[in-house]
Design a protein around this motif. Structure first.
Motif, PDB file in Angstrom:
ATOM      1  N   UNK A 105       0.824  -1.229   0.188  1.00 40.42           N
ATOM      2  CA  UNK A 105       0.001  -0.033   0.044  1.00 40.42           C
ATOM      3  C   UNK A 105       0.819   1.045   0.061  1.00 40.42           C
ATOM      4  N   UNK A 106       1.867   1.262   0.710  1.00 46.47           N
ATOM      5  CA  UNK A 106       3.027   2.426   0.805  1.00 46.47           C
ATOM      6  C   UNK A 106       3.467   2.545  -0.504  1.00 46.47           C
ATOM      7  N   UNK A 107       3.817   1.552  -1.277  1.00 49.54           N
ATOM      8  CA  UNK A 107       4.380   1.622  -2.396  1.00 49.54           C
ATOM      9  C   UNK A 107       3.568   2.073  -3.606  1.00 49.54           C
ATOM     10  N   UNK A 108       2.129   1.690  -3.530  1.00 46.82           N
ATOM     11  CA  UNK A 108       1.304   2.348  -4.338  1.00 46.82           C
ATOM     12  C   UNK A 108       0.936   3.692  -4.255  1.00 46.82           C
ATOM     13  N   UNK A 109       0.747   4.011  -2.887  1.00 45.68           N
ATOM     14  CA  UNK A 109       0.624   5.638  -2.663  1.00 45.68           C
ATOM     15  C   UNK A 109       1.929   6.379  -3.324  1.00 45.68           C
ATOM     16  N   UNK A 110       3.133   5.724  -2.971  1.00 41.75           N
ATOM     17  CA  UNK A 110       4.166   6.350  -3.533  1.00 41.75           C
ATOM     18  C   UNK A 110       4.434   6.382  -5.085  1.00 41.75           C
ATOM     19  N   UNK A 111       4.042   5.370  -5.748  1.00 36.01           N
ATOM     20  CA  UNK A 111       3.971   5.488  -7.096  1.00 36.01           C
ATOM     21  C   UNK A 111       2.827   6.405  -7.632  1.00 36.01           C
ATOM     22  N   UNK A 112       2.030   6.642  -6.939  1.00 40.44           N
ATOM     23  CA  UNK A 112       0.664   7.365  -7.415  1.00 40.44           C
ATOM     24  C   UNK A 112       1.174   8.936  -7.226  1.00 40.44           C
ATOM     25  N   UNK A 113       2.175   9.129  -6.109  1.00 43.82           N
ATOM     26  CA  UNK A 113       2.569  10.598  -6.125  1.00 43.82           C
ATOM     27  C   UNK A 113       3.708  10.834  -7.190  1.00 43.82           C
ATOM     28  N   UNK A 114       4.509   9.968  -7.474  1.00 46.86           N
ATOM     29  CA  UNK A 114       5.514  10.210  -8.632  1.00 46.86           C
ATOM     30  C   UNK A 114       4.635  10.361  -9.806  1.00 46.86           C
ATOM     31  N   UNK A 115       3.609   9.425 -10.214  1.00 46.50           N
ATOM     32  CA  UNK A 115       2.936   9.576 -11.287  1.00 46.50           C
ATOM     33  C   UNK A 115       2.006  10.909 -11.325  1.00 46.50           C
ATOM     34  N   UNK A 116       1.971  11.504 -10.141  1.00 46.91           N
ATOM     35  CA  UNK A 116       1.364  12.992 -10.061  1.00 46.91           C
ATOM     36  C   UNK A 116       2.200  14.120 -10.637  1.00 46.91           C
ATOM     37  N   UNK A 117       3.559  14.038  -9.925  1.00 40.50           N
ATOM     38  CA  UNK A 117       4.655  14.754 -10.497  1.00 40.50           C
ATOM     39  C   UNK A 117       5.045  14.681 -12.005  1.00 40.50           C
ATOM     40  N   UNK A 118       4.993  13.525 -12.630  1.00 34.33           N
ATOM     41  CA  UNK A 118       5.355  13.140 -14.031  1.00 34.33           C
ATOM     42  C   UNK A 118       4.205  13.882 -14.811  1.00 34.33           C
ATOM     43  N   UNK A 119       2.986  13.456 -14.481  1.00 32.38           N
ATOM     44  CA  UNK A 119       1.729  13.913 -15.424  1.00 32.38           C
ATOM     45  C   UNK A 119       1.523  15.376 -15.132  1.00 32.38           C
ATOM     46  N   UNK A 120       1.607  16.161 -13.988  1.00 28.70           N
ATOM     47  CA  UNK A 120       1.618  17.527 -13.804  1.00 28.70           C
ATOM     48  C   UNK A 120       2.691  18.129 -14.653  1.00 28.70           C
ATOM     49  N   UNK A 121       3.576  17.617 -14.701  1.00 28.64           N
ATOM     50  CA  UNK A 121       4.953  18.430 -15.603  1.00 28.64           C
ATOM     51  C   UNK A 121       4.387  18.310 -17.035  1.00 28.64           C
ATOM     52  N   UNK A 122       4.061  16.950 -17.563  1.00 26.99           N
ATOM     53  CA  UNK A 122       3.753  16.753 -18.934  1.00 26.99           C
ATOM     54  C   UNK A 122       2.518  17.483 -19.174  1.00 26.99           C
ATOM     55  N   UNK A 123       1.253  17.291 -18.714  1.00 24.24           N
ATOM     56  CA  UNK A 123      -0.012  17.757 -19.167  1.00 24.24           C
ATOM     57  C   UNK A 123      -0.720  18.653 -18.388  1.00 24.24           C
ATOM     58  N   UNK A 124      -0.394  18.776 -16.948  1.00 28.24           N
ATOM     59  CA  UNK A 124      -0.709  19.758 -16.555  1.00 28.24           C
ATOM     60  C   UNK A 124      -1.275  19.235 -15.079  1.00 28.24           C
ATOM     61  N   UNK A 125      -1.480  20.266 -14.103  1.00 31.79           N
ATOM     62  CA  UNK A 125      -2.096  19.733 -12.676  1.00 31.79           C
ATOM     63  C   UNK A 125      -3.321  18.947 -12.544  1.00 31.79           C
ATOM     64  N   UNK A 126      -4.220  19.404 -13.372  1.00 36.94           N
ATOM     65  CA  UNK A 126      -5.524  18.442 -13.362  1.00 36.94           C
ATOM     66  C   UNK A 126      -5.230  16.902 -13.820  1.00 36.94           C
TER      67      UNK A 126
END
Length: 95
Positions: free
Chosen positions: A31-52
């Motif tokens: 579960x901790x790994x899933x939350x960590x991966x989702x946070x990294x995914x947020x950073x990558x997608x927010x840089x590439x496509x926007x915060x939403x």
């Protein structure tokens, strides 16, 4: 620390299985790994496509990870693949 051995308090360990917010035992690290991966995914997608898009991607990744954990958890903490049959190992101790 209720039990004593020769006058010293002895810790007997947990009396109940480890559980946090419905997630048990070894699944806590997943579960901790899933939350960590989702946070990294947020950073990558927010840089590439926007915060939403980053926020939506984070929610989707966290939900998929946690649902997967809950489904695996239904199989039990000690759910392992058990092979049936006889296995013969040749040349284990070759000289």
């Amino acid at each position: 620390m209720a039990a004593y051995n020769d006058g010293y308090p002895v810790f007997k360990g947990l009396q109940k299985p480890l559980e946090f917010m419905g997630i048990r035992g070894r699944f806590l690290t997943l579960a901790a790994a899933a939350i960590g991966v989702s946070f990294v995914g947020f950073i990558v997608f927010s840089i590439a496509l926007g915060k939403l898009a980053g926020f939506v991607a984070m929610l989707v990744m966290a939900a998929v990870g946690l649902v997967t954990i809950y489904v695996k958890q239904r199989g039990g903490l000690h759910n392992k693949k058990r092979d049936r049959g006889i296995f013969i190992y040749h040349n284990l101790f070759k000289r």
